[in-house]
Design an enzyme around this catalytic site. Structure first.
Site, PDB file in Angstrom:
ATOM      1  N   HIS A   1       0.877  -1.174   0.000  1.00 58.27           N
ATOM      2  CA  HIS A   1       0.000   0.000   0.000  1.00 58.27           C
ATOM      3  C   HIS A   1       0.913   1.222   0.000  1.00 58.27           C
ATOM      4  O   HIS A   1       2.002   1.172   0.585  1.00 58.27           O
ATOM      5  CB  HIS A   1      -0.821   0.135   1.280  1.00 58.27           C
TER       6      HIS A   1
ATOM      7  N   ASP B   1       2.270   1.899   3.468  1.00 56.56           N
ATOM      8  CA  ASP B   1       3.249   0.983   4.100  1.00 56.56           C
ATOM      9  C   ASP B   1       4.645   1.423   3.751  1.00 56.56           C
ATOM     10  O   ASP B   1       5.559   1.330   4.557  1.00 56.56           O
ATOM     11  CB  ASP B   1       3.178  -0.454   3.561  1.00 56.56           C
TER      12      ASP B   1
ATOM     13  N   GLU C   1     -10.724  -6.910  -4.262  1.00 59.67           N
ATOM     14  CA  GLU C   1     -10.557  -7.942  -3.230  1.00 59.67           C
ATOM     15  C   GLU C   1     -11.794  -7.961  -2.350  1.00 59.67           C
ATOM     16  O   GLU C   1     -11.979  -7.083  -1.503  1.00 59.67           O
ATOM     17  CB  GLU C   1      -9.300  -7.644  -2.404  1.00 59.67           C
TER      18      GLU C   1
ATOM     19  N   GLU D   1      -9.118 -13.849  -1.186  1.00 61.59           N
ATOM     20  CA  GLU D   1      -8.369 -14.153   0.043  1.00 61.59           C
ATOM     21  C   GLU D   1      -9.108 -15.235   0.828  1.00 61.59           C
ATOM     22  O   GLU D   1     -10.305 -15.120   1.076  1.00 61.59           O
ATOM     23  CB  GLU D   1      -8.219 -12.880   0.886  1.00 61.59           C
TER      24      GLU D   1
ATOM     25  N   HIS E   1     -11.123 -14.177   3.797  1.00 63.92           N
ATOM     26  CA  HIS E   1     -12.326 -13.401   3.445  1.00 63.92           C
ATOM     27  C   HIS E   1     -13.431 -14.338   2.963  1.00 63.92           C
ATOM     28  O   HIS E   1     -14.602 -14.111   3.244  1.00 63.92           O
ATOM     29  CB  HIS E   1     -12.011 -12.383   2.352  1.00 63.92           C
TER      30      HIS E   1
ATOM     31  N   ASP F   1      -4.813 -13.737  -2.320  1.00 61.66           N
ATOM     32  CA  ASP F   1      -4.151 -13.382  -1.072  1.00 61.66           C
ATOM     33  C   ASP F   1      -4.155 -14.664  -0.251  1.00 61.66           C
ATOM     34  O   ASP F   1      -5.199 -15.095   0.255  1.00 61.66           O
ATOM     35  CB  ASP F   1      -4.891 -12.248  -0.347  1.00 61.66           C
TER      36      ASP F   1
ATOM     37  N   ASP G   1     -10.550 -11.845  10.607  1.00 63.92           N
ATOM     38  CA  ASP G   1      -9.515 -11.991   9.589  1.00 63.92           C
ATOM     39  C   ASP G   1      -8.155 -12.103  10.282  1.00 63.92           C
ATOM     40  O   ASP G   1      -7.465 -11.119  10.474  1.00 63.92           O
ATOM     41  CB  ASP G   1      -9.570 -10.760   8.678  1.00 63.92           C
TER      42      ASP G   1
ATOM     43  N   ASP H   1      -5.495 -13.698   9.289  1.00 62.01           N
ATOM     44  CA  ASP H   1      -4.335 -13.645   8.384  1.00 62.01           C
ATOM     45  C   ASP H   1      -3.210 -14.594   8.783  1.00 62.01           C
ATOM     46  O   ASP H   1      -2.051 -14.185   8.891  1.00 62.01           O
ATOM     47  CB  ASP H   1      -3.766 -12.203   8.326  1.00 62.01           C
TER      48      ASP H   1
ATOM     49  N   ASP I   1      -0.760 -12.589   2.150  1.00 65.35           N
ATOM     50  CA  ASP I   1      -1.356 -11.577   3.023  1.00 65.35           C
ATOM     51  C   ASP I   1      -1.541 -12.231   4.380  1.00 65.35           C
ATOM     52  O   ASP I   1      -2.646 -12.598   4.775  1.00 65.35           O
ATOM     53  CB  ASP I   1      -2.691 -11.080   2.442  1.00 65.35           C
TER      54      ASP I   1
HETATM   55  C1  GLO Z   1      -7.782  -6.910   4.676  1.00 63.41           C
HETATM   56  C2  GLO Z   1      -7.203  -7.165   3.371  1.00 63.41           C
HETATM   57  C3  GLO Z   1      -6.033  -6.260   3.078  1.00 63.41           C
HETATM   58  C4  GLO Z   1      -5.818  -6.177   1.612  1.00 63.41           C
HETATM   59  C5  GLO Z   1      -4.914  -5.070   1.300  1.00 63.41           C
HETATM   60  C6  GLO Z   1      -4.976  -4.736  -0.130  1.00 63.41           C
HETATM   61  O1  GLO Z   1      -8.447  -7.712   5.236  1.00 63.41           O
HETATM   62  O2  GLO Z   1      -6.855  -8.499   3.254  1.00 63.41           O
HETATM   63  O3  GLO Z   1      -4.901  -6.709   3.731  1.00 63.41           O
HETATM   64  O4  GLO Z   1      -5.340  -7.346   1.077  1.00 63.41           O
HETATM   65  O5  GLO Z   1      -5.287  -3.966   1.997  1.00 63.41           O
HETATM   66  O6  GLO Z   1      -5.676  -3.607  -0.266  1.00 63.41           O
HETATM   67 NI    NI Z   2      -5.824  -9.222   1.552  1.00 60.55          NI
HETATM   68 NI    NI Z   3      -7.829  -9.785   4.764  1.00 62.19          NI
HETATM   69 NI    NI Z   4      -5.366  -9.393   5.265  1.00 61.33          NI
END
Ligand code: GLO
Ligand code: NI
Ligand code: NI
Ligand code: NI
Length: 404
Positions: free
Chosen positions: A68, A71, A199, A235, A238, A263, A274, A276, A306
């Site tokens: 991003h 980041d 996404e 993802e 998600h 992701d 989430d 991750d 991710d």
């Molecule tokens: C949040 C998302 C986030 C996206 C990233 C791309 O739950 O997974 O991490 O992948 O912001 O915009």
């Molecule tokens: Ni993501």
């Molecule tokens: Ni996510």
């Molecule tokens: Ni994420």
């Protein structure tokens, strides 16, 4: 299809969790140990950090990374200062890309952390916030192009609502579509040819996120005449938040020609948000690769981790272990999926279940030769009270186990 196994393992490291993650959670601050980082949000530190980041990615042997804007580069006091900082850090990123050969899988904008986005970005009730998000996206598209990004991602962030009693949903969706059209137009204007990806995520941070799942996104894209321009970045965590499996999402996107990238992570059914986590489950990775192979690969997409290490185990070396584990899990999953496809056992089950469609009335229906009247006539002539069921459910999981 002329693809090698490696073409399906375009691994990507995320800048946000891996190099900026602090291990914070809603109940406590960060616990991360980062001896290489002075921990400040200064421009100098941001530039210095790019070297460490690329050394990490290089050692890992991953071909890609994703970021991003916020980041990699801190925000300045004004939009113009922020843009200048971003240019400076982007130059460092470009040097590192050239030095290491690591490429940019995708860039994206952080349109959710700054308090100005508390009511959303493109779907904010405040038009100035929409304009700010547009300006930020313009800049990030330019930098992504400059760095040779192969895709550009839109995750909704706070695009959703908490309460319908104070929300004009139709208006917010119209605004979101306008925003996407502006991005499509600007990409064309500057000659950015990377693939646009949405996404989907059903909730978190808002109660109801507008980009809920693949089916919902597809309906939105078609409604607003955007479907030619976007694919999905799916993802795992998600998908499960939407009460789907990842494979369901991959299939839905694949069959509609909008499977773009993934992701890669995994969720935790007991925690329910989430989380991750790094994927380590061969059943999951094999199922994911089965769908990806079925639809001919991810094209310009990749396997983007991710994922983050847990705050309880945050030692720098854990960042390596976690990625290596995830990469191994996907390599193994790909081998399993390739073996399953080569043997064709599951295909045989599918073919047998639908065999009644291969000839007779089934084939005629598929060829468009019937209507309700002709089918009634057909059934009356057959004289059956109810058709016999066909299509056995086998012990498919047991069969799957054979490939593990
Ligand atoms: C949040 C998302 C986030 C996206 C990233 C791309 O739950 O997974 O991490 O992948 O912001 O915009
Ligand atoms: Ni993501
Ligand atoms: Ni996510
Ligand atoms: Ni994420």
């Amino acid at each position: 299809e002329g693809k090698t196994m490696r073409d399906h393992l375009r691994f990507s490291v995320v800048y946000w969790h891996t190099f900026r993650g602090t291990g914070s959670d809603p109940f406590g601050p960060g616990t991360a140990i980062r001896p290489w980082d002075d921990g400040t949000d200064s421009v100098e530190n941001a530039v210095k950090r790019t070297r460490v980041a690329f050394e990490f990615i290089e050692k890992l042997g991953a071909p890609y990374y994703a970021f991003h804007d916020r980041d990699v580069a801190p925000e300045g006091a004004s939009l113009s200062e922020t843009n200048k900082i971003f240019d400076k850090v982007a130059a460092a990123l470009k040097d590192e890309q050239e030095r290491t050969g690591v490429k940019l899988l995708w860039g994206t904008c952080n349109l959710f952390s700054n308090p100005r986005f508390m009511h959303g970005a493109a779907t904010s009730c405040n038009a100035d916030v929409f304009a700010f998000a547009a300006a930020q996206t313009k800049k990030c598209l330019e930098i992504t192009k400059e760095l040779g990004g192969e895709n550009y991602v839109f995750w909704g962030g706070r695009e959703g609502y908490q309460n319908l009693l104070n929300t004009n949903m139709k208006r917010e969706l119209d605004h979101l579509a306008k925003f996407f059209h502006m991005a499509v137009d600007y990409a064309k204007e500057i000659g950015f040819t990377g693939q646009f990806l949405i996404e989907p995520k059903p909730k978190e941070p808002t109660k109801h996120q507008y980009d809920f799942d693949t089916a919902n996104c597809l309906a939105f894209l078609k409604t607003y005449d955007l479907d030619k321009h976007f694919k999905m970045n799916l993802e795992t965590n998600h998908a499960t938040l939407a009460s789907h499996t990842m494979q369901h999402e991959l299939e839905y996107a694949g069959m509609n020609g909008i499977l773009g990238s993934i992701d890669a992570n995994t969720g935790d059914l007991l925690l329910g948000w989430d989380t991750d986590q790094f994927p380590t489950n061969y059943y999951l990775t094999a199922e994911v690769m089965l769908s990806i192979l079925k639809y001919g690969g991810l094209g310009s997409g990749g396997v983007n981790f991710d994922a983050k290490v847990r705050r309880e185990s945050f030692e720098p070396i854990d960042l390596f272990y976690a990625h290596v584990g995830g990469m191994d899990a996907f390599a193994k999953g790909l081998k399993i999926a390739a073996a399953i496809r080569a043997e064709g056992e599951f295909d045989k089950f599918v073919a047998a279940r639908y065999s009644s469609w291969e000839s007779g009335v089934g084939a005629e229906i598929e060829a468009g030769k019937h209507d309700l009247k002709s089918l009634e006539k057909y059934m009356l002539a057959k004289g059956e009270a109810a058709p016999n069921q066909s299509g056995r459910q086998e012990m498919l999981e047991n069969l799957f186990n054979r490939y593990m």
